[in-house]
Write an enzyme that holds these catalytic residues in place. Structure first.
Site, PDB file in Angstrom:
ATOM      1  N   LYS A 179      61.883   9.031  27.667  1.00 42.60           N
ATOM      2  CA  LYS A 179      62.369   8.407  26.391  1.00 42.60           C
ATOM      3  C   LYS A 179      63.677   8.152  26.691  1.00 42.60           C
ATOM      4  O   LYS A 179      64.552   8.740  26.618  1.00 42.60           O
ATOM      5  CB  LYS A 179      62.054   9.306  25.530  1.00 42.60           C
ATOM      6  CG  LYS A 179      62.134   8.685  24.023  1.00 42.60           C
ATOM      7  CD  LYS A 179      62.580   9.512  22.852  1.00 42.60           C
ATOM      8  CE  LYS A 179      64.047   9.309  22.855  1.00 42.60           C
ATOM      9  NZ  LYS A 179      64.537   8.204  22.342  1.00 42.60           N
ATOM     10  N   GLY A 232      72.714  13.438  27.272  1.00 49.47           N
ATOM     11  CA  GLY A 232      73.091  13.391  26.142  1.00 49.47           C
ATOM     12  C   GLY A 232      74.206  14.129  25.611  1.00 49.47           C
ATOM     13  O   GLY A 232      74.753  14.819  26.411  1.00 49.47           O
ATOM     14  N   THR A 236      72.664  18.127  21.059  1.00 50.81           N
ATOM     15  CA  THR A 236      71.479  17.822  21.226  1.00 50.81           C
ATOM     16  C   THR A 236      70.821  18.738  22.516  1.00 50.81           C
ATOM     17  O   THR A 236      69.642  19.214  22.431  1.00 50.81           O
ATOM     18  CB  THR A 236      71.104  16.336  21.864  1.00 50.81           C
ATOM     19  OG1 THR A 236      71.784  15.454  20.893  1.00 50.81           O
ATOM     20  CG2 THR A 236      69.709  15.714  21.642  1.00 50.81           C
ATOM     21  N   GLU A 254      72.769  17.317  31.346  1.00 52.02           N
ATOM     22  CA  GLU A 254      73.829  16.484  31.842  1.00 52.02           C
ATOM     23  C   GLU A 254      74.584  16.209  30.186  1.00 52.02           C
ATOM     24  O   GLU A 254      74.032  15.278  29.606  1.00 52.02           O
ATOM     25  CB  GLU A 254      73.612  15.230  32.443  1.00 52.02           C
ATOM     26  CG  GLU A 254      72.960  15.499  33.892  1.00 52.02           C
ATOM     27  CD  GLU A 254      74.186  16.270  34.844  1.00 52.02           C
ATOM     28  OE1 GLU A 254      75.103  16.537  34.567  1.00 52.02           O
ATOM     29  OE2 GLU A 254      73.291  16.915  35.743  1.00 52.02           O
ATOM     30  N   CYS A 288      80.480   9.409  29.924  1.00 56.71           N
ATOM     31  CA  CYS A 288      80.733  10.837  29.805  1.00 56.71           C
ATOM     32  C   CYS A 288      81.978  11.252  30.838  1.00 56.71           C
ATOM     33  O   CYS A 288      82.414  12.358  30.508  1.00 56.71           O
ATOM     34  CB  CYS A 288      79.531  11.494  30.361  1.00 56.71           C
ATOM     35  SG  CYS A 288      78.813  10.913  31.748  1.00 56.71           S
ATOM     36  N   GLU A 390      84.943  15.523  21.582  1.00 57.42           N
ATOM     37  CA  GLU A 390      84.382  14.300  22.362  1.00 57.42           C
ATOM     38  C   GLU A 390      84.487  13.043  21.455  1.00 57.42           C
ATOM     39  O   GLU A 390      83.526  13.222  20.321  1.00 57.42           O
ATOM     40  CB  GLU A 390      82.893  14.210  23.151  1.00 57.42           C
ATOM     41  CG  GLU A 390      82.978  13.192  24.033  1.00 57.42           C
ATOM     42  CD  GLU A 390      81.208  13.435  24.709  1.00 57.42           C
ATOM     43  OE1 GLU A 390      80.310  13.575  24.018  1.00 57.42           O
ATOM     44  OE2 GLU A 390      81.347  13.042  25.540  1.00 57.42           O
TER      45      GLU A 390
END
Ligand code: NDP
Length: 486
Positions: A179, A232, A236, A254, A288, A390
Site C-alpha cells: 500500500k 512512516g 502510525t 522505519e 526522514c 519532527e
C-alpha cells in the site's frame, strides 16, 4: 510503454490485473505544485485488501518454490523497464509529490532501479548454515519465505521507498500486498503496469491504493498477512505495533527522526556548510534523514551561521519542472499547513526567524501551489517542542554548543535516534562522537551517502529492525533448523 501521466485514473493491481476498487469510490489526486487535479485514486477498503491477500496467497506456492534464479530474472527485467521509463516516472513523481524534477530524475527513480537490481542479485548470495554435531548428527538451517507480507510506504520518496521494501520481499520468495501512500500513488500505479509488462506472475505483487486508516489498517489486521514492513510516522508505527503484537506477526518499523547535524570548529568549513544546507533542505526537508537540528561549536557559530544563511538564501524555490529549481512544493495542503503551524509554534517559543518563515508566492501555474521558504530559526532551547518534534519540512534550527559532551547531550536529547551527521577533520573525535550517538546511522563529513549493503534503521522511537543488505532478506524469511541423526 509510453506513460501519459495527466488525469490518470489509478487502479488497484490485484492478481495480475488492474481493477477498480470493489466500492467503486475514488478520491481526487492533486499536484501540490499547482493545486490542479491530476487524477483519481481508488478509495479501497477491506474488501480490496481481502482480494489482494487471497491472490497473494494463491501465488505463494509457485513463487516461493520456483527458485531464486527465476525470481531474479523477472526482477531484473522489471528493473530494466523502470530504467527505460526513467523520464516518465520522474515526471510523474515530481508532479505527484512536488519535488524538483531533477531530484526525481537523479535520485528517486535511479534508486528505485538500484533497489530492484540489488535484491534481485543479493538473494542469490543468501546462504544457509550447516553444523556438524560430531559424531552423531548434522544440522542445517533453511531460510523459508514467510508467505504473504504487507509493505506500507510513505509519500516523501514514493517509488524509492516502495521498491526498497517490495524488492527484498519478492526476491526472498514472499508474495506481497503493498500500500503506497494515498498522497503519492502515481508511480506505484505506473510500476504496476511495468510488472505486467515484465511478466511478473499474477498475484505475486498486489498494490492496493487507498487511505492509511482504512486500506492500510485492513492490511495490517488481515490474519493471512505474516509480516509487515512499514515506513512512516512514529505515531502510525505505534498504532500498527499495537495491532500486530497480539498476533505475533513479524514487524519492521522505519519511523521518524529529529536528526542532529553537528559542526565542530575543526571541520572543513566549506564542505560542512554545503553539506549542512543539503541535509536541511533536500526534498523540501521531507526526508526522514534530514539534519533538522544544526548544532555548531560556539567558536565558529557566527561565521558558520552567516555562511549557512547565505547558501540557504540562494536556494531557488520554484516550479519543480524547471532544472534550476532546488526547492519544490511540499507534498500537500495538509502538510503545508502543518509546517506553517510548526513555524508559528517556534515563534511562540521565542525562536528568532533568521531566514524564510513562511509561504513563497509563485506566479501561475504555481500560484495555488504549496511552497515554503527554506527557514532557519535560532534562539530556541533544546527542550522546546520545535527542537523535539519532527517537522518534516524545510525548517532547521541552529544551536551553539561548547564541548563534545554538550554536543552529545543535545544530539541524544530527543526521543528519536535515526541518523546523525558529524563534521570534523579530527579522526579520533569523529569516532568518539559516532560511538556516543544513539542513532542507527552516523555520517562523518557527508550526508545521505548510502551503500545498499549496510544496515538501515533507527534506535529509540525511530523504529525497530533494520532494512538494507541481507537484513531485509532475513526479515522476509524464517529460519528452520533440520537435525539429521547420522
Ligand atoms: P504516515 O505514518 O502517515 O503514513 C505512512 C504510510 O502508512 C502511508 O502509506 C499511510 O497511508 C499508511 N498508514 C497511515 N495510517 C495507517 C494505519 N492505521 N494502518 C496502516 N497504514 C497506515 O507517514 P507519512 O506518509 O506522513 O510519512 C512521513 C513520515 O514517514 C515521517 O515521520 C518520516 O520521518 C517517516 N519516514 C521514515 C523513514 C525511515 O526510513 N525511517 C523514511 C521516510 C519517511 P496514507 O498516506 O494513504 O494515509
Amino acid at each position: 510503454m509510453v506513460f501519459i501521466v495527466f488525469m490518470e485514473k489509478i487502479l488497484n493491481y490485484i492478481n495480475g490485473g488492474l481493477q477498480e476498487p470493489v466500492c467503486k469510490q475514488f478520491m481526487i489526486n492533486t499536484s501540490p505544485a499547482t493545486g490542479q487535479i491530476i487524477g483519481q485514486i481508488p478509495d479501497s477498503d477491506a474488501a480490496d485488501v481481502a482480494l489482494a491477500v487471497q491472490a497473494a496467497a494463491q501465488a505463494f506456492p509457485h513463487w516461493s518454490a520456483c527458485g531464486v534464479q527465476e525470481r531474479s530474472k523477472i526482477l531484473l527485467k522489471l528493473a530494466d523497464l523502470v530504467e527505460k521509463n526513467l523520464d516518465a516516472l520522474a515526471e510523474a513523481e515530481s508532479l505527484d509529490n512536488g519535488k524538483p524534477l531533477k531530484l526525481a530524475r537523479t535520485v528517486d527513480i535511479p534508486r528505485a532501479v538500484q533497489n530492484i537490481q540489488f535484491y534481485a542479485t543479493a538473494a542469490m548470495h543468501l546462504h544457509d548454515e550447516a553444523y556438524y554435531t560430531e559424531p552423531q548428527a548434522i544440522n542445517y538451517t533453511r531460510r523459508e519465505p514467510l508467505g504473504v507480507v504487507a509493505c506500507i510506504s510513505p509519500w516523501n520518496l514514493p517509488l524509492y521507498l516502495f521498491t526498497w521494501k517490495i524488492a527484498p520481499a519478492l526476491a526472498a520468495g514472499c508474495t506481497v500486498v503493498a500500500k503506497p501512500s494515498e498522497v503519492t500513488p502515481l508511480t506505484a500505479f505506473l510500476f504496476s503496469k511495468l510488472c505486467i509488462e515484465a511478466g511478473l506472475p499474477a498475484g505475486v505483487l498486489n498494490i492496493v491504493h487507498g487511505l492509511g486508516h482504512k486500506a492500510g489498517q485492513a492490511l495490517v489486521e488481515n490474519p493471512d498477512v505474516e509480516a509487515i514492513s512499514f515506513t512512516g510516522g512514529t505515531q502510525t508505527g505505534k498504532k500498527i505495533a499495537q495491532i500486530v503484537a497480539p498476533r505475533f506477526k513479524k514487524l519492521s518499523l522505519e519511523l521518524g527522526g529529529k536528526n542532529p547535524n553537528i559542526v565542530f570548529e575543526d571541520c572543513d568549513f566549506e564542505k560542512a556548510v554545503q553539506g549542512s544546507v543539503l541535509a536541511a533542505f533536500s526534498n523540501q526537508g521531507q526526508i526522514c534523514l534530514c539534519g533538522s537540528r544544526l548544532l555548531v561549536q560556539k567558536s565558529i557559530y557566527d561565521k558558520f551561521k552567516q555562511a549557512f544563511l547565505a547558501k540557504a538564501a540562494a536556494l531557488k524555490v520554484g516550479n519543480p519542472a524547471l532544472s534550476e529549481v532546488q526547492v519544490g512544493a511540499v507534498v500537500s495542503e495538509g502538510h503545508y499547513n502543518k509546517i506553517l503551524s510548526c513555524i508559528k509554534l517556534a515563534r511562540e517559543e521565542g525562536g528568532k526567524i533568521l531566514l524564510g518563515g513562511g509561504p513563497v508566492q509563485l506566479p501561475a501555474p504555481n500560484d495555488k501551489g504549496f511552497f515554503i521558504a527554506p527557514t532557519v530559526i535560532e534562539g530556541l532551547s533544546q527542550e522546546c517542542r520545535t527542537n523535539q518534534e519532527e517537522i518534516f519540512g524545510p525548517v532547521v534550527t541552529l544551536m551553539p554548543f561548547e564541548t563534545e559532551e554538550e554536543a552529545l547531550q543535545y544530539a541524544n536529547g530527543t526521543e528519536y535516534g535515526l541518523a546523525a551527521t558529524i563534521w570534523t577533520e579530527n579522526l579520533k573525535r569523529a569516532h568518539r562522537i559516532a560511538h556516543g550517538i544513539k542513532s542507527g546511522i552516523v555520517w562523518v563529513n557527508c550526508w545521505l551517502l548510502r551503500d545498499l549493503r549496510t544496515p538501515f534503521g533507527g534506535m529509540k522511537q525511530s523504529g525497530v529492525g533494520r532494512e538494507g543488505g541481507f537484513e531485509a532478506l532475513r526479515f522476509f524469511t524464517e529460519e528452520k533448523n533440520i537435525c539429521i541423526k547420522l
